[in-house]
Design a protein around this motif. Structure first.
Motif, mmCIF file in Angstrom:
data_model
loop_
_atom_site.group_PDB
_atom_site.id
_atom_site.type_symbol
_atom_site.label_atom_id
_atom_site.label_comp_id
_atom_site.label_asym_id
_atom_site.label_seq_id
_atom_site.Cartn_x
_atom_site.Cartn_y
_atom_site.Cartn_z
ATOM 1 N N PHE B 37 36.539 43.786 49.065
ATOM 2 C CA PHE B 37 37.870 44.313 49.217
ATOM 3 C C PHE B 37 38.360 45.451 48.267
ATOM 4 O O PHE B 37 38.513 46.804 48.720
ATOM 5 C CB PHE B 37 38.535 43.424 49.817
ATOM 6 C CG PHE B 37 40.182 44.020 50.236
ATOM 7 C CD1 PHE B 37 40.533 44.490 51.093
ATOM 8 C CD2 PHE B 37 41.223 43.402 49.168
ATOM 9 C CE1 PHE B 37 42.025 44.908 51.411
ATOM 10 C CE2 PHE B 37 42.709 44.009 49.159
ATOM 11 C CZ PHE B 37 42.716 44.677 50.380
ATOM 12 N N MET B 38 38.501 44.874 47.188
ATOM 13 C CA MET B 38 39.281 45.712 46.172
ATOM 14 C C MET B 38 38.123 46.774 45.457
ATOM 15 O O MET B 38 38.537 48.165 45.417
ATOM 16 C CB MET B 38 39.447 44.844 44.865
ATOM 17 C CG MET B 38 40.009 45.755 43.743
ATOM 18 S SD MET B 38 39.811 44.412 42.198
ATOM 19 C CE MET B 38 38.217 44.050 42.144
ATOM 20 N N ILE B 39 36.908 46.610 45.415
ATOM 21 C CA ILE B 39 35.966 47.284 44.868
ATOM 22 C C ILE B 39 35.774 48.635 45.683
ATOM 23 O O ILE B 39 35.501 49.478 45.128
ATOM 24 C CB ILE B 39 34.757 46.569 44.341
ATOM 25 C CG1 ILE B 39 34.143 47.414 42.819
ATOM 26 C CG2 ILE B 39 33.793 46.479 45.108
ATOM 27 C CD1 ILE B 39 33.323 46.632 42.290
ATOM 28 N N SER B 40 35.452 47.943 47.195
ATOM 29 C CA SER B 40 35.357 49.068 48.153
ATOM 30 C C SER B 40 36.488 50.193 48.103
ATOM 31 O O SER B 40 36.022 51.352 48.373
ATOM 32 C CB SER B 40 34.927 48.655 49.105
ATOM 33 O OG SER B 40 35.691 47.658 49.232
ATOM 34 N N ALA B 41 37.458 49.612 47.977
ATOM 35 C CA ALA B 41 38.729 50.662 48.047
ATOM 36 C C ALA B 41 38.618 51.688 46.697
ATOM 37 O O ALA B 41 38.782 52.974 46.763
ATOM 38 C CB ALA B 41 40.094 49.633 47.953
#
Lengths: 330, 288
Positions: B37-41
């Motif tokens: 979730f974080m890395i794709s943001a």
């Protein structure tokens, strides 16, 4: 060898002794987690939180002017009660609910510790942590690193003896049975929730002891050290060393303790600049933890101990063909 | 304030849906979900700002990263250990999670970025109904979570692929006997799950900020999934509203630190009282 072990702490350098001491505490923690995860097959991410609980409980007891010999058992008792309260709701269920409960407990415990630290009279001073008194046995004080090495070695021997003896009892056999197949274990007449709970309580109690030893050894306790990554690194010790093996806890903890030095050595080998090192050393340690954990899980679920056993069996049966090796699984 | 609650709840719903899809297909609690979730943001923002594309391109990039991550995780890590105990798979996701966090620390120097501000999007407050005002992007988040959930529920109920996926998760062996490509179906489940998680990440970044700590939001959404029921998509909606309401209220009126912890208190309470969640099936966690 025993003699060498007894004499070595007198002559070894301070920094090596410090590393040895920390590793011994890590081994105790890894043994505790291995009983739960390796033998009973229950996953817990609450290890950092229980180390913290052990640390803060020993600070709390030491403010009551209790001596070290009383504090450590008291911490273990209170820790096992907390473990019971956390584990009881989750462990009556099938599946991986313990890992959820312990993640929850991790954050709640750290919140409580935060409140404990920032309230009270000396709140400004205590924001970064508390100091603990030097351990005093009456006759002599644990005020030097090498004295601690003996003391921690004693605790490590005690824990190891406890774990090895435990693996020969009905309790651990029941844990292994329920790890392999909980329904079969229940059919064999094992009270599965009760035995899972026993595993968790024993594990938390030993973990709290490790936490108490850690803060007494360091002389201070600070909530910043107890992150979820610490819990993961203990899991990595168990997985890398070998789940379900006392020797595996030793190997895993030693490996995880030595690995930062290996990585630093690797950086120096490629002659990385200091800025490069500063930026990449800690993340590459974390990546190495995660990567090794995954690789061991995928390729060698028995960990280093598994590799060791295979090598040993290979040499025992050396002239024979490989097909015999593959049939012989301990 | 109601705006805040709705925004947080819609982010939670989209992430929790991912946990539920992965759990019901392969019985794995995916602890790397919050990190994806974080890395794709992060990836969405950095690609868009590097190529100076319009801000809206963040979402397709993020979703693509999430879907690729989902397929890759299943193909590379999950299928080789299919026969091993479940806890090995969960441990793998835990290991993967810390790797992804370390990558973000190195790749983005561990700093917090504000994609909405950096890309210069218009995120002003608008009045939705009398008394409720929320930022543009949180309105987008709420609307898209409604669409996403409706689409997912319809997909699993009515489409052939969704039906096959349900069959494969119900009994993988039987499904394989019937000639279903179960590995493909599971990989699709992971792709869908992480794709929607990544979309939520993009939205969260636009409205708030992204840092390494953002992965924590994903962990709190795990609580939402549990409260709703690990095998129930629709349960995630009320669960997300409950958790988000508690969080926002405590943050406003009591103690911000406590509001960060309250999802985990809810977790322990629900484990004690109703471990199968609001709408989950009771049988799957039968006491032995």
């Amino acid at each position: 060898m025993l003699l060498a072990g007894l004499v070595a702490p007198m002559v070894a350098s301070q920094s090596i002794l410090h590393l040895v001491n920390l590793t011994m505490i890590a081994i105790i923690g890894a043994l505790a987690l291995n009983l739960l995860t390796g033998f009973a097959g229950q996953l817990s991410l609450g290890h950092a939180a229980f180390l913290a609980v052990g640390g803060y409980l020993s600070h709390f007891f030491s403010t009551l002017d209790l001596p070290f010999i009383v504090v450590v058992p008291a911490v273990m008792v209170v820790g096992s009660v907390i473990g019971f309260l956390v584990g009881a709701p989750a462990l009556r269920l099938r599946g991986l609910y313990l890992v959820l409960a312990t993640v929850g407990f991790h954050y709640i415990a750290l919140f409580v510790i935060h409140v404990y630290q920032s309230s009270g009279e000396k709140s400004i001073l205590a924001l970064t942590g508390f100091l603990l008194p030097t351990v005093d046995f009456g006759i002599f004080k644990l005020d030097a690193t090498f004295k601690w090495t003996y003391c921690l070695g004693f605790f490590l021997l005690l824990t190891t003896a406890f774990c090895i003896n435990l693996t020969r009892t009905r309790i651990v056999r029941a844990w292994i049975a329920l790890r392999e197949r909980d329904i079969t274990a229940a059919a064999l007449g094992i009270n599965v929730p009760l035995y899972k709970l026993k595993a968790f309580v024993v594990s938390t109690s030993l973990t709290c002891m490790a936490g108490a030893l850690l803060v007494y050894y360091l002389g201070a306790v600070s909530s910043e050290n107890y992150t979820l990554d610490l819990a993961v690194s203990y899991l990595a010790m168990v997985v890398i060393g070998g789940a379900g093996s006392v020797l595996g806890s030793y190997l895993g903890a030693i490996f995880v303790a030595v690995m930062p030095f290996l990585i630093t050595g690797l950086f120096e080998l490629v002659q990385a600049g200091p800025r490069f090192q500063l930026r990449y050393i800690v993340p590459s340690q974390i990546v190495a933890f995660g990567l090794l954990m995954i690789m061991f899980l995928v390729f060698e679920p028995r960990g280093i101990v598994g590799i060791w056993r295979r090598i040993r069996v290979y040499f025992e049966l050396w002239p024979l063909r490989r097909s015999i090796l593959s049939e012989r699984r301990d | 304030m109601i705006g805040d609650i709705l925004f947080l709840a819609s982010i939670y719903v989209m992430i929790a849906a991912g946990y539920v899809i992965v759990y019901s297909s392969s019985r794995v609690l995916n602890f790397a979900h919050g990190d994806v979730f974080m890395i794709s943001a992060f990836m969405g923002f950095s690609v868009v700002s590097a190529l100076s594309l319009p801000a809206l391109f963040t979402f397709p990039v993020a979703i693509a990263v999430g879907i690729i991550a989902g397929f890759a995780i299943y193909a590379i890590l999950m299928s080789p250990i299919a026969g091993q105990p479940v806890f090995a798979a969960v441990l793998v996701t835990i290991g993967l999670g810390i790797i992804l966090r370390a990558i973000v620390i190195v790749g983005f120097s561990g700093q917090v970025i504000f994609p909405g501000r950096a890309l210069g999007i218009d995120n002003s407050m608008i009045n939705v109904v009398a008394g409720i005002s929320m930022t543009r992007y949180s309105l987008v988040a709420v609307a898209s979570s409604v669409v996403v959930m409706a689409a997912l529920l319809a997909f699993f109920r009515y489409s052939k692929l969704g039906f096959e996926m349900r069959a494969a998760s119900f009994d993988a062996r039987l499904a394989a006997y019937r000639g279903m490509p179960i590995h493909l179906l599971f990989a699709i489940a992971w792709g869908i799950a992480l794709g929607f998680g990544a979309f939520a990440g993009g939205l969260y970044g636009m409205n708030n900020q992204i840092g390494v700590e953002t992965a924590f939001v994903g962990l709190k959404a795990l609580v939402v999934a549990l409260v709703g029921g690990m095998d129930s998509l629709s349960g995630a909606i009320p669960a997300a509203l409950i958790v988000a309401t508690l969080e926002v209220l405590l943050q406003r009126y009591v103690d911000p630190h406590l509001s960060e912890v309250v999802p985990f208190i809810v977790l322990l309470v629900i484990l004690f009282l109703r471990p199968w969640g609001l709408r989950g099936t009771k049988e799957i966690i039968d006491r032995v």
